[in-house]
Design a protein around this motif. Structure first.
Motif, mmCIF file in Angstrom:
data_model
loop_
_atom_site.group_PDB
_atom_site.id
_atom_site.type_symbol
_atom_site.label_atom_id
_atom_site.label_comp_id
_atom_site.label_asym_id
_atom_site.label_seq_id
_atom_site.Cartn_x
_atom_site.Cartn_y
_atom_site.Cartn_z
ATOM 1 N N GLN A 159 -3.643 19.037 1.846
ATOM 2 C CA GLN A 159 -4.901 19.788 1.777
ATOM 3 C C GLN A 159 -4.724 21.159 2.421
ATOM 4 O O GLN A 159 -5.315 22.144 1.982
ATOM 5 N N HIS A 182 -7.649 6.897 16.293
ATOM 6 C CA HIS A 182 -7.966 6.874 14.860
ATOM 7 C C HIS A 182 -8.373 8.247 14.318
ATOM 8 O O HIS A 182 -9.100 8.332 13.337
ATOM 9 N N GLY A 183 -7.886 9.281 14.954
ATOM 10 C CA GLY A 183 -8.017 10.601 14.347
ATOM 11 C C GLY A 183 -9.239 11.390 14.757
ATOM 12 O O GLY A 183 -9.387 12.535 14.342
ATOM 13 N N LEU A 194 -1.828 9.466 14.046
ATOM 14 C CA LEU A 194 -1.959 9.146 12.617
ATOM 15 C C LEU A 194 -0.642 9.345 11.875
ATOM 16 O O LEU A 194 -0.621 9.465 10.656
ATOM 17 N N ARG A 211 0.843 -1.197 0.000
ATOM 18 C CA ARG A 211 0.000 0.000 0.000
ATOM 19 C C ARG A 211 0.873 1.239 0.000
ATOM 20 O O ARG A 211 1.939 1.262 0.608
ATOM 21 N N ASP A 262 -17.001 16.797 10.172
ATOM 22 C CA ASP A 262 -17.422 15.426 9.874
ATOM 23 C C ASP A 262 -17.558 15.247 8.363
ATOM 24 O O ASP A 262 -17.686 16.216 7.622
ATOM 25 N N ALA A 276 -16.349 12.149 0.336
ATOM 26 C CA ALA A 276 -15.203 13.067 0.319
ATOM 27 C C ALA A 276 -15.413 14.205 -0.683
ATOM 28 O O ALA A 276 -15.971 14.001 -1.763
ATOM 29 N N GLU A 277 -14.922 15.381 -0.311
ATOM 30 C CA GLU A 277 -15.128 16.587 -1.109
ATOM 31 C C GLU A 277 -14.247 16.624 -2.357
ATOM 32 O O GLU A 277 -14.711 17.010 -3.445
ATOM 33 N N GLY A 282 -0.803 10.915 3.163
ATOM 34 C CA GLY A 282 -0.996 11.663 4.410
ATOM 35 C C GLY A 282 -1.297 10.776 5.606
ATOM 36 O O GLY A 282 -1.161 11.176 6.753
ATOM 37 N N GLY A 283 -1.760 9.557 5.318
ATOM 38 C CA GLY A 283 -2.045 8.612 6.401
ATOM 39 C C GLY A 283 -3.332 8.884 7.157
ATOM 40 O O GLY A 283 -3.655 8.171 8.112
ATOM 41 N N GLN A 284 -4.113 9.879 6.735
ATOM 42 C CA GLN A 284 -5.278 10.259 7.544
ATOM 43 C C GLN A 284 -6.466 9.314 7.324
ATOM 44 O O GLN A 284 -7.423 9.328 8.093
ATOM 45 N N SER A 321 -6.847 11.599 -0.987
ATOM 46 C CA SER A 321 -8.305 11.682 -0.956
ATOM 47 C C SER A 321 -8.905 11.172 -2.261
ATOM 48 O O SER A 321 -9.892 10.426 -2.260
ATOM 49 N N ALA A 375 0.278 14.839 -6.335
ATOM 50 C CA ALA A 375 -0.538 13.960 -5.501
ATOM 51 C C ALA A 375 -0.324 14.195 -4.006
ATOM 52 O O ALA A 375 -1.261 14.121 -3.223
ATOM 53 N N THR A 389 -3.552 14.540 1.968
ATOM 54 C CA THR A 389 -3.132 14.985 0.642
ATOM 55 C C THR A 389 -4.287 14.916 -0.359
ATOM 56 O O THR A 389 -5.226 14.128 -0.191
ATOM 57 N N TYR A 433 -13.925 22.164 3.943
ATOM 58 C CA TYR A 433 -14.903 21.227 4.506
ATOM 59 C C TYR A 433 -14.297 19.858 4.786
ATOM 60 O O TYR A 433 -14.961 18.981 5.320
HETATM 61 C C1 LIG Z 1 -11.399 12.408 11.853
HETATM 62 C C2 LIG Z 1 -11.293 12.427 10.364
HETATM 63 C C3 LIG Z 1 -12.240 13.123 9.628
HETATM 64 C C4 LIG Z 1 -12.164 13.153 8.244
HETATM 65 N N1 LIG Z 1 -13.116 13.858 7.568
HETATM 66 C C5 LIG Z 1 -13.020 13.950 6.219
HETATM 67 C C6 LIG Z 1 -13.963 14.710 5.462
HETATM 68 O O1 LIG Z 1 -14.864 15.356 6.010
HETATM 69 N N2 LIG Z 1 -13.829 14.716 4.107
HETATM 70 C C7 LIG Z 1 -12.829 14.048 3.473
HETATM 71 O O2 LIG Z 1 -12.747 14.095 2.246
HETATM 72 N N3 LIG Z 1 -11.931 13.333 4.145
HETATM 73 C C8 LIG Z 1 -11.992 13.277 5.500
HETATM 74 N N4 LIG Z 1 -11.050 12.542 6.177
HETATM 75 C C9 LIG Z 1 -10.016 11.813 5.412
HETATM 76 C C10 LIG Z 1 -8.849 12.703 5.101
HETATM 77 O O3 LIG Z 1 -9.256 13.781 4.309
HETATM 78 C C11 LIG Z 1 -7.730 11.975 4.362
HETATM 79 O O4 LIG Z 1 -6.682 12.877 4.331
HETATM 80 C C12 LIG Z 1 -7.934 11.556 2.930
HETATM 81 O O5 LIG Z 1 -9.114 10.858 2.718
HETATM 82 C C13 LIG Z 1 -6.830 10.600 2.501
HETATM 83 O O6 LIG Z 1 -5.722 11.307 2.207
HETATM 84 P P1 LIG Z 1 -4.300 10.871 2.796
HETATM 85 O O7 LIG Z 1 -3.290 11.653 2.056
HETATM 86 O O8 LIG Z 1 -4.305 10.985 4.257
HETATM 87 O O9 LIG Z 1 -4.195 9.359 2.295
HETATM 88 P P2 LIG Z 1 -3.723 8.023 3.009
HETATM 89 O O10 LIG Z 1 -4.486 7.796 4.245
HETATM 90 O O11 LIG Z 1 -2.242 8.007 3.100
HETATM 91 O O12 LIG Z 1 -4.153 6.996 1.875
HETATM 92 C C14 LIG Z 1 -5.514 6.708 1.611
HETATM 93 C C15 LIG Z 1 -5.596 5.585 0.566
HETATM 94 O O13 LIG Z 1 -5.183 6.056 -0.713
HETATM 95 C C16 LIG Z 1 -4.035 5.340 -1.185
HETATM 96 N N5 LIG Z 1 -3.171 6.348 -1.795
HETATM 97 C C17 LIG Z 1 -2.718 7.486 -1.189
HETATM 98 N N6 LIG Z 1 -2.007 8.230 -2.067
HETATM 99 C C18 LIG Z 1 -2.011 7.550 -3.252
HETATM 100 C C19 LIG Z 1 -1.467 7.825 -4.540
HETATM 101 N N7 LIG Z 1 -0.786 8.951 -4.785
HETATM 102 N N8 LIG Z 1 -1.658 6.912 -5.523
HETATM 103 C C20 LIG Z 1 -2.387 5.796 -5.285
HETATM 104 N N9 LIG Z 1 -2.936 5.477 -4.095
HETATM 105 C C21 LIG Z 1 -2.748 6.352 -3.080
HETATM 106 C C22 LIG Z 1 -3.444 4.673 0.031
HETATM 107 O O14 LIG Z 1 -2.757 3.503 -0.319
HETATM 108 C C23 LIG Z 1 -4.687 4.394 0.861
HETATM 109 O O15 LIG Z 1 -5.320 3.244 0.410
HETATM 110 C C24 LIG Z 1 -11.098 12.484 7.570
HETATM 111 C C25 LIG Z 1 -10.130 11.812 8.296
HETATM 112 C C26 LIG Z 1 -10.207 11.778 9.679
HETATM 113 C C27 LIG Z 1 -9.155 11.049 10.450
#
Ligand SMILES: Cc1cc2nc3c(=O)[nH]c(=O)nc-3n(C[C@H](O)[C@H](O)[C@H](O)COP(=O)(O)OP(=O)(O)OC[C@H]3O[C@@H](n4cnc5c(N)ncnc54)[C@H](O)[C@@H]3O)c2cc1C
Ligand code: FES
Ligand code: FES
Lengths: 290, 158
Positions: free
Chosen positions: A78, B45-46, B64, A29, A192, A123-124, A33-35, A115, A74, A111, A100
Motif C-alpha cells: 500500500q 496486534h498492530g 506483525l 493460509r 482507524d 476497508a478502502e 503483508g501480515g497486517q 486487503s 497482489a 498489500t 486512509y
Molecule cells: C492497526 C491497524 C489498522 C488498520 N486499519 C485499516 C484501515 O483503516 N483500512 C484498511 O483497509 N485496512 C486496515 N488495516 C488492515 C491492513 O490494511 C492490512 O494490510 C490489509 O487488510 C491486509 O493486507 P495484508 O497484505 O497485510 O494481508 P495479510 O494480513 O497477509 O492477509 C490477509 C488475509 O488475506 C489472505 N490473502 C492475502 N493475500 C492473498 C492473496 N494474494 N490471495 C489470496 N488470499 C490472500 C490471507 O490469507 C489472509 O487471510 C489495519 C491493520 C492494522 C493492524
C-alpha cells in the motif's frame, strides 16, 4: 510465543506457491503483508496448519501500465501505491483512498491483494475496486479466473476465491480524460477503520454527467456500489439537486449495522455526508464541468 | 517446517544471527534472542505502535512480522539512534519539549517520526498529528511530541 505452531513455506515462484496451496489442504493460509493475518495469529483467532509466505514471489509485486488498464500485482505494498506517480495519474481514486488505510508503518507492509482478499467491510481498497469495477485476477493450479468486483465481494470477510486460489493481481480501468475522482471518509481517529467512506468518480462531457461511479465502505457487509445514486447523476448537470438526490439514494441503499463504534442510523447519515463530500470533490476535479 | 531456522539480520549496522521458530515475531526475536529490549511491546496486534522499527529503511510494526521474514533485512531500532552518550537530535528535542513521561511509547514514536520526516518533505502540522497518531501515548497528550517532531522536521534534518 503468541502465534500457534504452523508449517512455514516461502516459495520464490508463483507455480511453487500454487502447488503448495493446492497440496496443503483447506487449513493453509497465504501470508502477504501480515497486517491482518498476524494479529489474528497473535490472538490465535487464526490457527492455520500451513503458512505460505508469498512475499518472496517477485512476479506478484509491481504496477504495470497496460494501456486502458493499470495492473497492480497482489503483493504490491500500500505504501508503494501511495507513492506511485503512475497510480496518482491513472487511478487517482485508489491513490487518494490508500492514504486512509491504517497508518504509514502499516502500509509499509500491507498489500493491495491482502486487503482485497481479506474483504473487511470497512476497508478502502475493496470499495475502490467496487466503484471502478476492477477485475480480480485469480489463479490456481487449475487455471485462471477473472472475476469482476460485483461477483467477487460476497459478504463480511468472504470473497469468491476458492481455497486453492490466489489473487495474483487487480486490474483497474484508468480514469477517462476529463473525469474527476475523490474519496471521503470519517473515522474515530486518523488511521482507524472507516465508520463510513465513499469513493466517487464522475466524467462530465458537454456539461452533462456521462459516467458516475459511487461505492462505499463501512456501511454494509461488503463494499456497496450504488447504482441508484449513479442514475440520479447521469445526464444531469451535476448541480446541487442532483448531488442531493444521489446522497439520498446512498443513504437509502446503505445496509449498516450497529456496533460499539456507531449506530446503524448514524452510519447511514455518515454515508450520505461522505457521498456529498466525495461527489463535490470529484465534480470539482472533473474537466468540462458546467 | 515448524523447526527452528537460522535468521541473520543487520541491526543498527551490526550483523547478528539467531535461531527462531517460524512463529516467532520479529519483536520477540529482537528483544529475547538478540537482547535488544529498547523496542517495546504493548498490544502485539498492530494497534499501539510501541514496537515500530525500521525494516530496510521504512517504519514497520515488528509485532506483525515473523522473524524469519526479516532474514537478510536491515533493521534499525531505537538503540541505533544515539552516538555513544550523545543523543540523536530528535531524542534531544523529545527531551526539550517534554515529549515523554513514562517512556513506554518513545521508541515507537522516535522510529515512526524519523520515517515520516525522511519520506514526507514539507510536513505540515496536520500531517505530523495524523502521522504520529500511528503510535499511542497514554501520558503526554501528544503536544510535546508534535512540537518535537515539528522542530526536527523544520531543521531540515533527515
Ligand atoms: C492497526 C491497524 C489498522 C488498520 N486499519 C485499516 C484501515 O483503516 N483500512 C484498511 O483497509 N485496512 C486496515 N488495516 C488492515 C491492513 O490494511 C492490512 O494490510 C490489509 O487488510 C491486509 O493486507 P495484508 O497484505 O497485510 O494481508 P495479510 O494480513 O497477509 O492477509 C490477509 C488475509 O488475506 C489472505 N490473502 C492475502 N493475500 C492473498 C492473496 N494474494 N490471495 C489470496 N488470499 C490472500 C490471507 O490469507 C489472509 O487471510 C489495519 C491493520 C492494522 C493492524
Ligand atoms: S506491540 Fe506492535 S503495535 Fe503494539
Ligand atoms: S510517555 Fe508514557 S505512553 Fe507515551
Amino acid at each position: 510465543m503468541k502465534p500457534p505452531r504452523f508449517d512455514y513455506h516461502a516459495p520464490e515462484s508463483l507455480d511453487e506457491a500454487l502447488d503448495l496451496l493446492a497440496d496443503s489442504g483447506p487449513d493453509a493460509r497465504i501470508l502477504a503483508g501480515g497486517q491482518s493475518l498476524v494479529p489474528a495469529l497473535n490472538f490465535r483467532l487464526a490457527r492455520p496448519s500451513v503458512l505460505i509466505d508469498i512475499n518472496g514471489v517477485a512476479e506478484l509485486a509491481g504496477i504495470e501500465d497496460a494501456g486502458e488498464r493499470l495492473v497492480i500485482g497482489a503483493t504490491t505494498r500500500q505504501r508503494a501505491i501511495e507513492t506511485s506517480e503512475t497510480v496518482a495519474r491513472r487511478v487517482p481514486l485508489l491513490h487518494e483512498a490508500t492514504r486512509y488505510v491504517a497508518h504509514l508503518p502499516i502500509r509499509t507492509r500491507g498489500t493491495l491483494g491482502g486487503s482485497v482478499a481479506n474483504a473487511d467491510p470497512a476497508a478502502e481498497d475493496p470499495a475502490v475496486a467496487a466503484a471502478l469495477e476492477a477485475t480480480m485476477v485469480c489463479r490456481s493450479r487449475r487455471g485462471e479466473r477473472r472475476i469482476a468486483a460485483a461477483g467477487f465481494f460476497i459478504d463480511v470477510l468472504t470473497t469468491a476465491l476458492e481455497p486453492d486460489e490466489m489473487l495474483i493481481a487487480v486490474e483497474f480501468p484508468g480514469i477517462p480524460d476529463g473525469a474527476g475522482a475523490a474519496f471521503a471518509e470519517i473515522s474515530r481517529r486518523d488511521g482507524d477503520f472507516a465508520l463510513a467512506g465513499v469513493a466517487a468518480q464522475i466524467a462530465i462531457s458537454n456539461g452533462r454527467v456521462a459516467d458516475a461511479r459511487i461505492a462505499a465502505c463501512g456501511v454494509g457487509p461488503a463494499p456497496l456500489r450504488f447504482r441508484d445514486a449513479e442514475d440520479a447523476l447521469l445526464d444531469s448537470a451535476c448541480g446541487p439537486e442532483a448531488i442531493e438526490a444521489a446522497c439520498d439514494a446512498v443513504a437509502a441503499s446503505s445496509d449498516p449495522h450497529d456496533d460499539v463504534h456507531a449506530s446503524a442510523a448514524y452510519r447511514r447519515q455518515l454515508a450520505a455526508a461522505m457521498a456529498r463530500r466525495a461527489l463535490n470533490g470529484a465534480r470539482a476535479r472533473a474537466g468540462g464541468a458546467a | 517446517m515448524t523447526a527452528k531456522r537460522s535468521v541473520t539480520v543487520t541491526v543498527n549496522g551490526e550483523t547478528r544471527t539467531g535461531e527462531a521458530e517460524p512463529r516467532m515475531l520479529l519483536s520477540d526475536f529482537l528483544r529475547d534472542t538478540l537482547g535488544l529490549t529498547g523496542t517495546h511491546v504493548g498490544c502485539e496486534h498492530g494497534i499501539c505502535g510501541a514496537c515500530t522499527v525500521h525494516v530496510d529503511g521504512e517504519a514497520a510494526r515488528s509485532c506483525l512480522m515473523l522473524a524469519v521474514q526479516a532474514d537478510g533485512a536491515e533493521i534499525e531500532t531505537v538503540e541505533g539512534l544515539a552516538d555513544g552518550e550523545t543523543l540523536h537530535r530528535l531524542q534531544q528535542l523529545f527531551s526539550k519539549h517534554r515529549a515523554l513521561q513514562c517512556g513506554f511509547c518513545t521508541p515507537g514514536m522516535l522510529m515512526t517520526a524519523l520515517d515520516l520526516v525522511r519520506h514526507r518533505p514539507n510536513l505540515t502540522e496536520a500531517e505530523i498529528r495524523s502521522g504520529m497518531a500511528a503510535v499511542l501515548c497514554r501520558c503526554t497528550g501528544y503536544e510535546g511530541i508534535v512540537h518535537a517532531v515539528a522542530e526536527y522536521a523544520s531543521g531540515g534534518e533527515r
